[in-house]
Design a protein around this motif. Structure first.
Motif, PDB file in Angstrom:
ATOM      1  N   HIS A 171       0.810  -1.218   0.000  1.00  0.00           N
ATOM      2  CA  HIS A 171       0.000   0.000   0.000  1.00  0.00           C
ATOM      3  C   HIS A 171       0.845   1.272   0.000  1.00  0.00           C
ATOM      4  N   GLU A 172       2.176   1.141   0.133  1.00  0.00           N
ATOM      5  CA  GLU A 172       3.047   2.315   0.171  1.00  0.00           C
ATOM      6  C   GLU A 172       3.451   2.688  -1.251  1.00  0.00           C
ATOM      7  N   ALA A 173       3.062   3.856  -1.681  1.00  0.00           N
ATOM      8  CA  ALA A 173       3.350   4.318  -3.041  1.00  0.00           C
ATOM      9  C   ALA A 173       4.219   5.564  -2.977  1.00  0.00           C
ATOM     10  N   GLY A 174       4.278   6.302  -4.081  1.00  0.00           N
ATOM     11  CA  GLY A 174       5.042   7.536  -4.100  1.00  0.00           C
ATOM     12  C   GLY A 174       6.539   7.296  -3.966  1.00  0.00           C
ATOM     13  N   LEU A 175       7.155   7.965  -2.987  1.00  0.00           N
ATOM     14  CA  LEU A 175       8.608   7.925  -2.841  1.00  0.00           C
ATOM     15  C   LEU A 175       9.105   6.713  -2.061  1.00  0.00           C
ATOM     16  N   ALA A 176       8.211   5.843  -1.629  1.00  0.00           N
ATOM     17  CA  ALA A 176       8.637   4.711  -0.811  1.00  0.00           C
ATOM     18  C   ALA A 176       9.641   3.825  -1.559  1.00  0.00           C
ATOM     19  N   ALA A 177       9.341   3.517  -2.816  1.00  0.00           N
ATOM     20  CA  ALA A 177      10.243   2.650  -3.582  1.00  0.00           C
ATOM     21  C   ALA A 177      11.574   3.328  -3.896  1.00  0.00           C
ATOM     22  N   PRO A 178      11.611   4.588  -4.368  1.00  0.00           N
ATOM     23  CA  PRO A 178      12.910   5.237  -4.593  1.00  0.00           C
ATOM     24  C   PRO A 178      13.757   5.361  -3.328  1.00  0.00           C
ATOM     25  N   VAL A 179      13.128   5.659  -2.187  1.00  0.00           N
ATOM     26  CA  VAL A 179      13.881   5.766  -0.938  1.00  0.00           C
ATOM     27  C   VAL A 179      14.499   4.417  -0.585  1.00  0.00           C
ATOM     28  N   TYR A 180      13.733   3.360  -0.743  1.00  0.00           N
ATOM     29  CA  TYR A 180      14.256   2.020  -0.461  1.00  0.00           C
ATOM     30  C   TYR A 180      15.381   1.665  -1.430  1.00  0.00           C
ATOM     31  N   SER A 181      15.213   2.017  -2.695  1.00  0.00           N
ATOM     32  CA  SER A 181      16.252   1.729  -3.692  1.00  0.00           C
ATOM     33  C   SER A 181      17.562   2.406  -3.312  1.00  0.00           C
ATOM     34  N   MET A 182      17.497   3.680  -2.944  1.00  0.00           N
ATOM     35  CA  MET A 182      18.710   4.404  -2.587  1.00  0.00           C
ATOM     36  C   MET A 182      19.326   3.853  -1.315  1.00  0.00           C
ATOM     37  N   GLY A 183      18.502   3.405  -0.373  1.00  0.00           N
ATOM     38  CA  GLY A 183      19.049   2.795   0.833  1.00  0.00           C
ATOM     39  C   GLY A 183      19.848   1.545   0.509  1.00  0.00           C
ATOM     40  N   CYS A 184      19.347   0.729  -0.418  1.00  0.00           N
ATOM     41  CA  CYS A 184      20.061  -0.492  -0.814  1.00  0.00           C
ATOM     42  C   CYS A 184      21.356  -0.172  -1.557  1.00  0.00           C
ATOM     43  N   VAL A 185      21.309   0.824  -2.450  1.00  0.00           N
ATOM     44  CA  VAL A 185      22.518   1.217  -3.188  1.00  0.00           C
ATOM     45  C   VAL A 185      23.559   1.791  -2.229  1.00  0.00           C
ATOM     46  N   LEU A 186      23.111   2.599  -1.270  1.00  0.00           N
ATOM     47  CA  LEU A 186      24.024   3.158  -0.279  1.00  0.00           C
ATOM     48  C   LEU A 186      24.693   2.057   0.527  1.00  0.00           C
ATOM     49  N   HIS A 187      23.912   1.085   0.974  1.00  0.00           N
ATOM     50  CA  HIS A 187      24.479   0.006   1.790  1.00  0.00           C
ATOM     51  C   HIS A 187      25.469  -0.823   0.987  1.00  0.00           C
ATOM     52  N   LEU A 188      25.137  -1.130  -0.262  1.00  0.00           N
ATOM     53  CA  LEU A 188      26.058  -1.880  -1.116  1.00  0.00           C
ATOM     54  C   LEU A 188      27.366  -1.120  -1.290  1.00  0.00           C
ATOM     55  N   THR A 189      27.297   0.181  -1.540  1.00  0.00           N
ATOM     56  CA  THR A 189      28.493   0.986  -1.753  1.00  0.00           C
ATOM     57  C   THR A 189      29.363   1.019  -0.504  1.00  0.00           C
ATOM     58  N   ALA A 190      28.746   1.227   0.655  1.00  0.00           N
ATOM     59  CA  ALA A 190      29.501   1.260   1.904  1.00  0.00           C
ATOM     60  C   ALA A 190      30.130  -0.094   2.188  1.00  0.00           C
ATOM     61  N   TRP A 191      29.387  -1.159   1.945  1.00  0.00           N
ATOM     62  CA  TRP A 191      29.894  -2.512   2.200  1.00  0.00           C
ATOM     63  C   TRP A 191      31.094  -2.825   1.303  1.00  0.00           C
ATOM     64  N   ALA A 192      31.010  -2.442   0.038  1.00  0.00           N
ATOM     65  CA  ALA A 192      32.114  -2.691  -0.887  1.00  0.00           C
ATOM     66  C   ALA A 192      33.357  -1.897  -0.497  1.00  0.00           C
ATOM     67  N   LEU A 193      33.170  -0.640  -0.060  1.00  0.00           N
ATOM     68  CA  LEU A 193      34.310   0.163   0.383  1.00  0.00           C
ATOM     69  C   LEU A 193      35.006  -0.471   1.571  1.00  0.00           C
ATOM     70  N   VAL A 194      34.221  -0.905   2.550  1.00  0.00           N
ATOM     71  CA  VAL A 194      34.786  -1.548   3.739  1.00  0.00           C
ATOM     72  C   VAL A 194      35.513  -2.834   3.358  1.00  0.00           C
ATOM     73  N   ALA A 195      34.929  -3.589   2.429  1.00  0.00           N
ATOM     74  CA  ALA A 195      35.552  -4.844   2.019  1.00  0.00           C
ATOM     75  C   ALA A 195      36.854  -4.620   1.259  1.00  0.00           C
ATOM     76  N   ALA A 196      36.935  -3.542   0.507  1.00  0.00           N
ATOM     77  CA  ALA A 196      38.051  -3.352  -0.412  1.00  0.00           C
ATOM     78  C   ALA A 196      39.319  -2.873   0.265  1.00  0.00           C
ATOM     79  N   VAL A 197      39.219  -1.959   1.212  1.00  0.00           N
ATOM     80  CA  VAL A 197      40.407  -1.323   1.787  1.00  0.00           C
ATOM     81  C   VAL A 197      40.446  -1.565   3.289  1.00  0.00           C
ATOM     82  N   PRO A 198      41.621  -1.390   3.929  1.00  0.00           N
ATOM     83  CA  PRO A 198      41.714  -1.610   5.379  1.00  0.00           C
ATOM     84  C   PRO A 198      40.758  -0.699   6.141  1.00  0.00           C
ATOM     85  N   CYS A 199      39.968  -1.298   7.009  1.00  0.00           N
ATOM     86  CA  CYS A 199      39.061  -0.566   7.892  1.00  0.00           C
ATOM     87  C   CYS A 199      39.009  -1.308   9.223  1.00  0.00           C
TER      88      CYS A 199
END
Length: 420
Positions: free
Chosen positions: A262-290
């Motif tokens: 039942h959630e329409a409008g910006l719900a899907a784009p916000v979720y999409s960006m959250g997933c892309v953000l998490h993937l990007t952060a995870w890859a950065l952490v995996a790639a270099v010393p942290c």
């Protein structure tokens, strides 16, 4: 990277693949304008952008022929060039998301519904948590640069023309000993295990402390190397000593769930960006010393997987996550200081040169000298490739940091304006 470094420039020195203008031109040529069309176009843009990051072997995972061709011609997975393309993809998606939110606000006339404003604000808060990841990744790149300098000293000492003399071997040994100490220290901070670095350390301490060196001198050299490593570590991290990459990734992904029917409008784009953000952060952490990156590679730190059929970007995103997890489980990478291809090459080439030096008599002659020179030349090539890749990678990490800051400031300004 302090926020005050950002000067408010809206231009970027980097090229983010297809321009935002061309993306929107492509969209309007396919479908009519309107809220639903814009939201659908955004989902497709995210899908195509992520599909272009897929390795050639995974490009067919729901990505289509165009993405397969793009992946086949792309850089090697987890190389510095590939990480840069991932960061560029995040910036591209973030800019498109900003346009989608701005258009939604214009259509609303004055203010978005409270639920939509809350979702956008939650994404901005989630993105702010990624600023620490950017800082830690920038520090990790600095660590790798220190390794490269020591490796280059060893390679240069043995790559000079003419006969290789004992003084050159001693200089190369000293650089490799300092490098192994740093690798062990950073590997322990990252995962609590030494892995290849632990082997290097024990091998260097055993082989460099031969009978011709007194035990007291050997112990002094080891202590000096350890002190050097501790000094580097104490000065290198801009995040707190208790900061954990694993906990930060959990915070970024906390509450990230697919929108309900039942959630329409910006719900899907916000979720999409959250997933892309998490993937990007995870890859950065995996790639270099942290700090604590070893725990961050565990699959349970990922949010719930998006439904493949519900979002066009879900198949390429899940394929990238699975490939990252596989790389982290590989036996030769499991205890490495980072999954970045250049780090792996540096560890292998350093080990090869150290073994060649240990097996070589003094003075060098014949095949033994050829082995040492060949290993030194290989390490020199790795160092050159690393230098070429690290500087633009660091610049782009800074750019992502400033883009997140700018997006958050713009979001706060819009909220205050709408409140008035």
């Amino acid at each position: 990277m302090p926020v005050t470094d950002y000067q408010g420039s809206t231009s970027s020195p980097f090229s983010f693949g297809r321009s935002l203008l061309s993306l929107r031109r492509d969209t309007t040529a396919i479908m009519p304008s309107g809220e639903e069309a814009d939201l659908e176009a955004f989902q497709r843009h995210v899908a195509s952008t992520l599909a272009e990051l897929l390795p050639a072997a995974d490009a067919g995972t729901g990505a289509g022929d165009a993405s397969a061709a793009a992946a086949a011609s792309g850089e090697e997975f987890l190389s510095a060039a590939w990480i840069r393309r991932l960061l560029e993809a995040f910036v591209l998606c973030q800019e498109e998301f900003r346009v989608v939110v701005a258009q939604a606000r214009r259509r609303a006339g004055a203010q978005l519904p409270a639920s939509a404003e809350r979702m956008v604000a939650e994404f901005h808060e989630r993105a702010v948590k990624a600023l620490d990841v950017c800082n830690a990744a920038r520090d990790g790149v600095d660590q790798v640069r220190r390794w490269e300098r020591l490796a280059d000293i060893a390679a240069s000492a043995l790559g000079a023309p003419g006969e290789v003399r004992e003084g050159q071997l001693r200089r190369a040994r000293k650089a490799l000993t300092d490098l192994s100490a740093l690798l062990v220290d950073d590997a322990a901070a990252a995962s609590g295990a030494g892995g290849v670095a632990s082997f290097l350390s024990s091998h260097r301490n055993r082989s460099f402390g031969r009978a011709r060196a007194s035990p007291s001198r050997t112990a002094g050299s080891a202590a000096a190397a350890s002190a050097t490593a501790s000094h580097f570590r104490s000065l290198s991290w801009s995040v707190s000593r208790t900061w954990s990459a694993a906990r930060q990734l959990q915070a970024i992904g906390a509450g990230l769930a697919a929108p309900r029917a039942h959630e329409a409008g910006l719900a899907a784009p916000v979720y999409s960006m959250g997933c892309v953000l998490h993937l990007t952060a995870w890859a950065l952490v995996a790639a270099v010393p942290c700090p604590d990156r070893g725990n961050a590679l565990q699959a349970h730190h990922l949010p719930a997987a998006p439904p493949r059929a519900a979002f066009p970007w879900a198949p390429p995103l899940l394929a990238l996550q699975e490939r990252l997890a596989e790389e982290g489980k590989r036996k030769d990478r499991r205890h490495s200081c980072g999954l970045l291809k250049e780090i792996h090459s540096l560890e292998k080439s350093t080990q090869k040169l150290a073994e060649a030096i240990d097996a070589a008599p003094i003075p060098l002659f014949g095949d033994r000298e050829n082995d040492v020179r060949e290993a030194a030349a290989e390490l020199a090539a790795v160092c050159e490739a690393m230098r070429d890749g690290l500087e633009p990678l660091e610049r782009l990490v800074r750019e992502v940091f400033h883009r997140i800051v700018r997006s958050r400031v713009d979001g706060l300004d819009s909220s205050m304006h709408n409140a008035d």
